[in-house]
Design a protein around this motif. Structure first.
Motif, PDB file in Angstrom:
ATOM      1  N   ARG A 208       0.840  -1.206   0.000  1.00  0.00           N
ATOM      2  CA  ARG A 208       0.000   0.000   0.000  1.00  0.00           C
ATOM      3  C   ARG A 208       0.866   1.243   0.000  1.00  0.00           C
ATOM      4  NH1 ARG A 208      -5.418  -1.323   1.386  1.00  0.00           N
ATOM      5  NH2 ARG A 208      -5.498  -3.583   1.719  1.00  0.00           N
ATOM      6  N   ASP A 209       0.270   2.367  -0.409  1.00  0.00           N
ATOM      7  CA  ASP A 209       0.971   3.640  -0.280  1.00  0.00           C
ATOM      8  C   ASP A 209       0.708   4.207   1.112  1.00  0.00           C
ATOM      9  OD1 ASP A 209      -1.550   4.842  -0.306  1.00  0.00           O
ATOM     10  OD2 ASP A 209      -1.403   5.490  -2.396  1.00  0.00           O
ATOM     11  N   GLN A 210       1.265   5.365   1.387  1.00  0.00           N
ATOM     12  CA  GLN A 210       1.151   5.952   2.731  1.00  0.00           C
ATOM     13  C   GLN A 210      -0.283   6.364   3.076  1.00  0.00           C
ATOM     14  OE1 GLN A 210       3.289   6.059   5.143  1.00  0.00           O
ATOM     15  NE2 GLN A 210       5.198   5.479   4.141  1.00  0.00           N
ATOM     16  N   ASP A 211      -1.137   6.485   2.044  1.00  0.00           N
ATOM     17  CA  ASP A 211      -2.549   6.824   2.278  1.00  0.00           C
ATOM     18  C   ASP A 211      -3.422   5.585   2.412  1.00  0.00           C
ATOM     19  OD1 ASP A 211      -2.094   9.595   2.152  1.00  0.00           O
ATOM     20  OD2 ASP A 211      -2.127   9.534  -0.047  1.00  0.00           O
ATOM     21  N   GLY A 212      -2.814   4.398   2.323  1.00  0.00           N
ATOM     22  CA  GLY A 212      -3.569   3.161   2.506  1.00  0.00           C
ATOM     23  C   GLY A 212      -4.164   2.584   1.241  1.00  0.00           C
ATOM     24  N   ASN A 213      -3.853   3.172   0.070  1.00  0.00           N
ATOM     25  CA  ASN A 213      -4.393   2.644  -1.190  1.00  0.00           C
ATOM     26  C   ASN A 213      -3.737   1.316  -1.543  1.00  0.00           C
ATOM     27  OD1 ASN A 213      -6.118   4.949  -1.895  1.00  0.00           O
ATOM     28  ND2 ASN A 213      -4.177   6.064  -2.078  1.00  0.00           N
ATOM     29  N   ASP A 214      -4.535   0.349  -1.965  1.00  0.00           N
ATOM     30  CA  ASP A 214      -4.056  -0.993  -2.309  1.00  0.00           C
ATOM     31  C   ASP A 214      -3.354  -0.958  -3.673  1.00  0.00           C
ATOM     32  OD1 ASP A 214      -3.608  -3.667  -2.698  1.00  0.00           O
ATOM     33  OD2 ASP A 214      -5.727  -4.262  -2.683  1.00  0.00           O
ATOM     34  N   LEU A 215      -2.077  -1.281  -3.676  1.00  0.00           N
ATOM     35  CA  LEU A 215      -1.277  -1.220  -4.903  1.00  0.00           C
ATOM     36  C   LEU A 215      -1.064  -2.600  -5.527  1.00  0.00           C
ATOM     37  CD1 LEU A 215       1.462   1.191  -3.482  1.00  0.00           C
ATOM     38  CD2 LEU A 215      -0.560   1.828  -4.810  1.00  0.00           C
ATOM     39  N   MET A 216      -1.525  -3.645  -4.864  1.00  0.00           N
ATOM     40  CA  MET A 216      -1.285  -5.006  -5.359  1.00  0.00           C
ATOM     41  C   MET A 216      -1.887  -5.272  -6.741  1.00  0.00           C
ATOM     42  SD  MET A 216       0.681  -7.041  -3.520  1.00  0.00           S
ATOM     43  CE  MET A 216       0.201  -8.769  -3.583  1.00  0.00           C
ATOM     44  N   PRO A 217      -3.118  -4.844  -7.027  1.00  0.00           N
ATOM     45  CA  PRO A 217      -3.670  -5.153  -8.351  1.00  0.00           C
ATOM     46  C   PRO A 217      -2.792  -4.638  -9.491  1.00  0.00           C
ATOM     47  CG  PRO A 217      -5.411  -4.418  -6.883  1.00  0.00           C
ATOM     48  CD  PRO A 217      -4.119  -4.193  -6.153  1.00  0.00           C
ATOM     49  N   LYS A 218      -2.328  -3.400  -9.373  1.00  0.00           N
ATOM     50  CA  LYS A 218      -1.473  -2.833 -10.428  1.00  0.00           C
ATOM     51  C   LYS A 218      -0.153  -3.606 -10.530  1.00  0.00           C
ATOM     52  CE  LYS A 218       0.729   1.471 -11.944  1.00  0.00           C
ATOM     53  NZ  LYS A 218       0.947   2.913 -11.664  1.00  0.00           N
ATOM     54  N   LEU A 219       0.435  -3.921  -9.393  1.00  0.00           N
ATOM     55  CA  LEU A 219       1.705  -4.648  -9.392  1.00  0.00           C
ATOM     56  C   LEU A 219       1.543  -6.059  -9.951  1.00  0.00           C
ATOM     57  CD1 LEU A 219       3.451  -3.664  -6.045  1.00  0.00           C
ATOM     58  CD2 LEU A 219       4.417  -3.423  -8.333  1.00  0.00           C
ATOM     59  N   ARG A 220       0.482  -6.753  -9.527  1.00  0.00           N
ATOM     60  CA  ARG A 220       0.267  -8.121 -10.005  1.00  0.00           C
ATOM     61  C   ARG A 220       0.107  -8.156 -11.518  1.00  0.00           C
ATOM     62  NH1 ARG A 220      -3.414  -8.941  -5.392  1.00  0.00           N
ATOM     63  NH2 ARG A 220      -5.112  -8.632  -6.872  1.00  0.00           N
ATOM     64  N   GLU A 221      -0.623  -7.195 -12.035  1.00  0.00           N
ATOM     65  CA  GLU A 221      -0.826  -7.144 -13.494  1.00  0.00           C
ATOM     66  C   GLU A 221       0.507  -6.910 -14.214  1.00  0.00           C
ATOM     67  OE1 GLU A 221      -3.364  -4.715 -16.911  1.00  0.00           O
ATOM     68  OE2 GLU A 221      -3.426  -4.028 -14.819  1.00  0.00           O
ATOM     69  N   TYR A 222       1.289  -5.976 -13.696  1.00  0.00           N
ATOM     70  CA  TYR A 222       2.591  -5.677 -14.310  1.00  0.00           C
ATOM     71  C   TYR A 222       3.507  -6.896 -14.260  1.00  0.00           C
ATOM     72  CZ  TYR A 222       7.079  -3.399 -15.226  1.00  0.00           C
ATOM     73  OH  TYR A 222       8.306  -3.060 -15.760  1.00  0.00           O
ATOM     74  N   VAL A 223       3.596  -7.503 -13.071  1.00  0.00           N
ATOM     75  CA  VAL A 223       4.531  -8.619 -12.881  1.00  0.00           C
ATOM     76  C   VAL A 223       4.125  -9.821 -13.721  1.00  0.00           C
ATOM     77  CG1 VAL A 223       5.441 -10.256 -11.165  1.00  0.00           C
ATOM     78  CG2 VAL A 223       5.261  -7.830 -10.606  1.00  0.00           C
ATOM     79  N   SER A 224       2.835 -10.051 -13.899  1.00  0.00           N
ATOM     80  CA  SER A 224       2.385 -11.195 -14.709  1.00  0.00           C
ATOM     81  C   SER A 224       2.862 -11.087 -16.152  1.00  0.00           C
ATOM     82  CB  SER A 224       0.858 -11.297 -14.668  1.00  0.00           C
ATOM     83  OG  SER A 224       0.262 -10.223 -15.378  1.00  0.00           O
ATOM     84  N   LYS A 225       3.163  -9.872 -16.602  1.00  0.00           N
ATOM     85  CA  LYS A 225       3.632  -9.667 -17.983  1.00  0.00           C
ATOM     86  C   LYS A 225       5.146  -9.472 -18.064  1.00  0.00           C
ATOM     87  CE  LYS A 225      -0.705  -7.383 -19.128  1.00  0.00           C
ATOM     88  NZ  LYS A 225      -1.378  -6.078 -19.218  1.00  0.00           N
TER      89      LYS A 225
END
Length: 444
Positions: A208-225
């Motif tokens: 997450r970022d410092q504001d608590g936003n979930d960053l996993m979906p964006k990262l998972r999509e990037y890493v899968s490619k």
């Protein structure tokens, strides 16, 4: 602000100059009054130390600098011991890699039979450092980032249970720095991560970022490619961004496919795809040879140039930026700042459905009392099964070292996911034992 005295055990390491540059860049956070180098190879250390002394004096002449091979001199009046030793040097690493490959098995410095061989060499060396610190500076902390960290951590847990010692690894930090770049952030502290596993054997479950936003979906999509490859890996010359590391970062996409909800440590490729790794490894020119022909030559050449010119101005020397975790850890211990870091600690209920005596890698808050681990809870069946097998390997290696047991070491080799059969495990063990007699206990 308190000024600390440190000793770097492994003063002749090619990583030492980069760590010195990183320490000097962080004097505002972690002021130093004294830097000492300790190594049992005086000749090798001399080249690195003489260059580093010039670098230190040019940055801050008030810092006392000393190089020594004498434990009492090195470990007296220090607050922090930074340990990154390599018992047997690159000559033995080369054998760790090439002997398993003879039998079609992964040859790697911390994974599989090579990691087991290295662990058998490292235990005594790290225990000696702990004992020197406790004898000459009993209030100091030892920060161990000597490999293989998992085996060393199990050995120190068992054999020096009350020592002020923290085991830490740079690999998760290096991967997290790539997360920062993938997400378009500026610095490591912009993200907060949840991770669990064993050293070189773990998974991120929440970022997450410092504001608590979930960053996993964006990262998972990037890493899968793309795996963990980022543009600077292809452009910059840094420790974890040469051709072989680029291949490892790219392979993370295939590793992640087994559990797409998480993000894996890159080292899992050696356990998930051992056939692929062997197929893509030159048995005559392994990673050890690459390092000898590049990093070793470059760093020693740069150090000799600094000594010859008597200045670091205009010479090539790289700041080991990813090693800033060492400063973060020292700051937390010295100034009670509760830094949040991934550390290797005894499980003791952190992962509730896992061996309480296992040394696990999890987020901790670091204060002057040491690490305070954050609870993970239960972990899924797949990860639990993989970790149980791997932690059994690590425990058997320490059993073998402690009991001088050939049988236990054979069991450890046979249990590794990288080894296809008990008979192959025995062949590899016999070859490794033959070349390690100078370093291992005599096995019976």
């Amino acid at each position: 602000m308190k000024k600390s005295s440190i000793v770097i055990a492994g003063g002749g390491s090619t990583f030492t100059p980069g760590i010195i540059l990183m320490l000097l860049e962080n004097l505002d956070r972690y002021p130093l009054r004294s830097i000492k180098f300790y190594d049992n190879d005086a000749e090798r250390q001399k080249v690195i130390a003489e260059a580093c002394e010039i670098i230190v004096k040019e940055k801050d002449p008030s810092i006392e600098f000393l190089q020594t091979t004498d434990p009492e001199t090195a470990f007296t009046d220090v607050d922090i011991v930074m340990a990154h030793i390599r018992v047997g040097k690159y000559k033995m690493r080369e054998l760790d890699e090439k002997i398993p490959l003879k039998y079609g098995v992964v040859g790697q410095e911390t994974c599989g039979p090579g990691g087991i061989a290295y662990g058998m060499r490292s235990i005594q060396g790290v225990l000696e450092l702990v004992d020197y610190m406790e004898k000459y500076s009993p209030n100091a902390w030892l920060l161990n980032y000597s490999n293989p960290a998992a085996i060393v951590a199990e050995a120190t847990r068992r054999l020096r249970p009350n020592s002020k010692l923290i085991n830490i690894c740079d690999m998760p930090i290096s991967i997290e720095n790539n997360f920062v770049e993938i997400l378009g952030f500026k610095k490591h502290s912009d993200i907060i991560t949840r991770y669990y596993g064993l050293n070189h054997f773990g998974w991120w479950t929440d970022i997450r970022d410092q504001d608590g936003n979930d960053l996993m979906p964006k990262l998972r999509e990037y890493v899968s490619k793309n795996g963990y490859l980022v543009q600077t890996d292809l452009e910059e010359k840094k420790q974890h961004s040469d051709e072989s590391w680029n291949a490892t970062y790219k392979k993370a996409a295939d590793v992640q496919a087994l559990d797409p909800d998480t993000l894996p440590n890159t080292y899992l490729k050696y356990y998930f795809f051992p056939d692929y790794v062997v197929e893509h490894t030159d048995p005559n020119y392994t990673r050890a040879n690459q390092v000898i022909d590049t990093r070793e030559k470059e760093v020693f050449s740069a150090c000799r140039e600094i000594v010859e010119k008597q200045t670091a101005e205009g010479t090539y020397m790289e700041v080991d930026e990813h090693a800033s975790y060492i400063v973060d850890l020292a700051v937390g211990l010295t100034f009670n700042t509760y830094e949040r870091m991934l550390l290797i600690v005894e499980n003791n209920g952190i992962i509730s459905n896992f061996d309480p005596t296992a040394m696990v890698e999890v987020p901790c808050l670091v204060s002057s009392n040491g690490p305070e681990p954050l609870a993970i809870g239960t972990i899924p069946t797949m990860q639990k099964g993989l970790m149980e097998q791997q932690v059994a390997v690590e425990k058997l290696v320490v059993d073998a070292w402690e009991e001088k047991s050939y049988q236990k070491l054979w069991q450890a080799m046979a249990l590794s996911r990288t080894v296809p059969s008990v008979s192959v495990a025995k062949q590899i063990l016999d070859d490794l034992y033959e070349v390690n007699k100078e370093y291992w206990p005599e096995l019976v």
